[in-house]
Design a protein around this motif. Structure first.
Motif, mmCIF file in Angstrom:
data_model
loop_
_atom_site.group_PDB
_atom_site.id
_atom_site.type_symbol
_atom_site.label_atom_id
_atom_site.label_comp_id
_atom_site.label_asym_id
_atom_site.label_seq_id
_atom_site.Cartn_x
_atom_site.Cartn_y
_atom_site.Cartn_z
ATOM 1 N N THR A 55 9.026 -46.325 -63.208
ATOM 2 C CA THR A 55 10.234 -45.503 -62.876
ATOM 3 C C THR A 55 11.574 -46.224 -62.921
ATOM 4 O O THR A 55 12.578 -45.838 -62.767
ATOM 5 C CB THR A 55 10.116 -44.531 -61.719
ATOM 6 N N ASP A 56 11.266 -47.526 -62.787
ATOM 7 C CA ASP A 56 12.552 -48.480 -62.650
ATOM 8 C C ASP A 56 13.182 -49.108 -63.935
ATOM 9 O O ASP A 56 14.187 -49.732 -63.689
ATOM 10 C CB ASP A 56 11.967 -49.986 -61.797
ATOM 11 N N THR A 57 12.553 -48.562 -65.017
ATOM 12 C CA THR A 57 13.026 -49.152 -65.995
ATOM 13 C C THR A 57 13.463 -48.049 -67.112
ATOM 14 O O THR A 57 12.956 -46.775 -66.967
ATOM 15 C CB THR A 57 12.014 -50.068 -66.979
ATOM 16 N N THR A 58 14.281 -48.432 -68.081
ATOM 17 C CA THR A 58 14.732 -47.296 -69.168
ATOM 18 C C THR A 58 13.763 -47.551 -70.480
ATOM 19 O O THR A 58 13.850 -49.003 -70.775
ATOM 20 C CB THR A 58 16.021 -47.319 -69.799
ATOM 21 N N GLY A 59 12.985 -46.742 -71.121
ATOM 22 C CA GLY A 59 12.112 -47.059 -72.032
ATOM 23 C C GLY A 59 10.840 -47.901 -71.246
ATOM 24 O O GLY A 59 10.533 -47.605 -70.276
ATOM 25 N N THR A 60 10.223 -48.713 -72.188
ATOM 26 C CA THR A 60 9.025 -49.324 -71.435
ATOM 27 C C THR A 60 9.134 -50.818 -71.930
ATOM 28 O O THR A 60 8.207 -51.449 -72.582
ATOM 29 C CB THR A 60 7.821 -48.601 -72.278
ATOM 30 N N PRO A 61 10.167 -51.328 -71.439
ATOM 31 C CA PRO A 61 10.350 -52.758 -71.634
ATOM 32 C C PRO A 61 9.040 -53.549 -70.830
ATOM 33 O O PRO A 61 8.542 -54.905 -71.129
ATOM 34 C CB PRO A 61 11.693 -53.163 -71.345
ATOM 35 N N GLU A 62 8.812 -52.997 -69.729
ATOM 36 C CA GLU A 62 7.746 -53.639 -68.768
ATOM 37 C C GLU A 62 6.277 -53.726 -69.722
ATOM 38 O O GLU A 62 5.469 -54.687 -69.408
ATOM 39 C CB GLU A 62 7.434 -52.606 -67.685
ATOM 40 N N ALA A 89 16.055 -60.655 -60.702
ATOM 41 C CA ALA A 89 16.997 -59.891 -60.299
ATOM 42 C C ALA A 89 16.832 -59.617 -58.674
ATOM 43 O O ALA A 89 15.671 -59.576 -58.242
ATOM 44 C CB ALA A 89 16.841 -58.272 -60.972
ATOM 45 N N ALA A 90 17.897 -59.500 -58.180
ATOM 46 C CA ALA A 90 18.082 -59.414 -56.738
ATOM 47 C C ALA A 90 17.019 -58.316 -56.210
ATOM 48 O O ALA A 90 17.197 -57.236 -56.585
ATOM 49 C CB ALA A 90 19.301 -59.211 -56.301
ATOM 50 N N ASN A 91 16.392 -58.575 -55.235
ATOM 51 C CA ASN A 91 15.496 -57.633 -54.783
ATOM 52 C C ASN A 91 14.685 -56.981 -55.537
ATOM 53 O O ASN A 91 14.043 -55.733 -55.109
ATOM 54 C CB ASN A 91 16.256 -56.616 -53.738
ATOM 55 N N ALA A 92 14.308 -57.535 -56.701
ATOM 56 C CA ALA A 92 13.168 -56.764 -57.529
ATOM 57 C C ALA A 92 12.512 -58.079 -57.843
ATOM 58 O O ALA A 92 12.490 -59.099 -57.944
ATOM 59 C CB ALA A 92 13.869 -56.417 -58.818
ATOM 60 N N PHE A 93 11.107 -57.666 -58.471
ATOM 61 C CA PHE A 93 10.235 -58.431 -59.047
ATOM 62 C C PHE A 93 9.781 -58.515 -60.631
ATOM 63 O O PHE A 93 9.912 -57.415 -61.117
ATOM 64 C CB PHE A 93 8.939 -58.200 -58.431
ATOM 65 N N ASP A 94 9.801 -59.722 -61.267
ATOM 66 C CA ASP A 94 9.769 -59.819 -62.543
ATOM 67 C C ASP A 94 8.506 -59.307 -62.933
ATOM 68 O O ASP A 94 7.342 -59.810 -62.505
ATOM 69 C CB ASP A 94 9.976 -61.207 -62.942
ATOM 70 N N TRP A 140 10.892 -53.128 -59.921
ATOM 71 C CA TRP A 140 10.505 -53.893 -61.032
ATOM 72 C C TRP A 140 11.752 -54.065 -61.860
ATOM 73 O O TRP A 140 12.551 -53.331 -62.299
ATOM 74 C CB TRP A 140 9.255 -53.243 -61.858
ATOM 75 N N SER A 141 11.552 -55.508 -62.341
ATOM 76 C CA SER A 141 12.832 -55.796 -63.116
ATOM 77 C C SER A 141 12.255 -56.882 -64.469
ATOM 78 O O SER A 141 11.030 -57.177 -64.457
ATOM 79 C CB SER A 141 13.885 -56.557 -62.634
ATOM 80 N N ILE A 142 13.089 -56.998 -65.613
ATOM 81 C CA ILE A 142 12.573 -57.921 -66.681
ATOM 82 C C ILE A 142 13.429 -58.821 -66.410
ATOM 83 O O ILE A 142 14.650 -58.931 -66.666
ATOM 84 C CB ILE A 142 13.003 -57.059 -67.998
ATOM 85 N N GLY A 143 12.900 -59.974 -66.094
ATOM 86 C CA GLY A 143 13.692 -61.342 -65.390
ATOM 87 C C GLY A 143 14.030 -61.035 -64.116
ATOM 88 O O GLY A 143 13.761 -60.086 -63.355
#
Length: 263
Positions: free
Chosen positions: A117-124, A207-212, A202-205
Motif C-alpha cells: 500500500t506504500d507505492t503507486t503501481g507495483t515498482p516493489e 528514504a527517511a523512515n522507510a525500508f528499501d 516501504w520504499s524504492i531506494g
C-alpha cells in the motif's frame, strides 16, 4: 508513529539496563526476544532475571550481532535488539549454522500476489525481481515468473504484521522460509516471502523512515535458497536492516554460503 507504524521492539527499549544477577519483571521482554530468535530455550531460565541461562543467551546474541560479549543487558545490546530485523530466528534451538539446505532442482518459479500500500503501481515487484537476478548471478539457478495460479515454488507478497503463517508483529520487517526439505514455516509449496505492510513503510531506494524493498528482498530470498542468518556485520544475511539505506550487492560471506549450497 502515524498510520500504525511502530518502532522496533519498543517494549525492550524501556527495559532498564541489567547485569548478571539482576531481577526485574520487565526483563521478560528481553527473554521473550531471546526465545523468539533461538537463543534461549524452553523453561530453562528464571523469568524476569539475568540468571545463568539468560546470561549465556545474551552472550551468544552479542557474539552473533556485532556487540561486545558481556552477558549483560547493556546499552549496546538494547540498541541492537531494538533494530528492525528479519522475523526468522538466528539459531535453531540454540544451534548455529550458516547454510540450512538446498533445493533439489536448479530451476525455480515465483509469483506475486498482494502488493504494498506504500507505492503507486507495483515498482516493489521489480525490486524483488532485481534481487532474484542478483542471486541468480552468483550461482547456477534460474527463476521464472509465473502466475499465482500456476503452482509456483515461491509466492511473494505484502501482508499484515500478524501474518498467520509466521508473525511479524513487533518490529520485524519480513519473513521467508527455507527450501522444502528444511522449512520452519511450512512444509508445503509455495514457499512464502512476506513483507510486513502494517508496521513499516516501504520504499524504492533509501528514504527517511522507510525500508528499501530490494535490500530486504535480497535478504529474504537468501533464506529461500537455504541460507541462515550470518554473524558477519555488513553481510546481506546479517539479521538487522536499517531504514534510509540500501544493501543490494552480495558480500563475500553471502556468496561463499550460497555457493556452498549450489556448487
Amino acid at each position: 508513529m502515524p498510520d500504525g507504524r511502530v518502532e522496533a521492539f519498543s517494549q525492550i527499549a524501556s527495559v532498564a539496563l541489567a547485569e548478571p544477577g539482576t531481577r526485574d519483571p520487565e526483563l521478560k521482554y528481553v527473554q521473550g526476544f531471546l526465545q523468539r530468535f533461538g537463543y534461549l530455550g524452553g523453561n530453562s531460565f528464571t523469568p524476569g532475571a539475568v540468571d545463568e541461562k539468560t546470561t549465556e543467551a545474551l552472550m551468544k546474541y552479542q557474539e552473533r550481532n556485532a556487540v561486545p560479549s558481556t552477558g549483560s543487558f547493556d546499552e549496546l545490546t538494547r540498541d541492537a535488539m531494538t533494530s528492525a530485523r528479519c522475523a526468522l530466528p538466528d539459531l535453531d534451538s540454540g544451534v548455529e549454522f550458516s547454510a540450512r539446505c538446498a533445493w533439489p532442482k536448479r530451476a525455480l518459479t515465483y509469483a506475486f500476489d498482494v502488493d504494498s500500500t506504500d507505492t503507486t503501481g507495483t515498482p516493489e515487484f521489480e525490486a524483488v525481481r532485481n534481487s532474484l537476478r542478483t542471486w541468480a548471478a552468483a550461482v547456477q539457478l534460474t527463476f521464472t515468473e509465473v502466475t499465482s495460479e500456476a503452482d509456483p515454488d515461491i509466492l511473494i507478497g505484502w501482508r499484515p504484521a500478524n501474518d498467520p503463517d509466521h508473525s511479524m508483529v513487533g518490529g520485524t520487517l519480513a519473513h521467508a522460509d527455507f527450501p522444502p526439505d528444511c522449512g520452519v514455516v511450512t512444509t508445503n509449496l509455495p514457499k512464502p516471502v512476506h513483507f510486513d505492510d502494517t508496521e513499516h513503510v516501504w520504499s524504492i531506494g533509501a528514504a527517511a523512515n522507510a525500508f528499501d524493498v530490494e535490500t530486504v528482498a535480497l535478504h529474504e530470498l537468501g533464506h529461500i535458497l537455504g541460507l541462515q542468518h550470518s554473524n558477519v556485520n555488513g553481510a546481506v544475511m546479517f539479521p538487522t536492516v536499517s531504514s534510509n539505506s540500501t544493501l543490494r550487492v552480495l558480500q563475500p560471506d553471502d556468496v561463499a554460503g550460497v555457493q556452498q549450497l549450489y556448487p
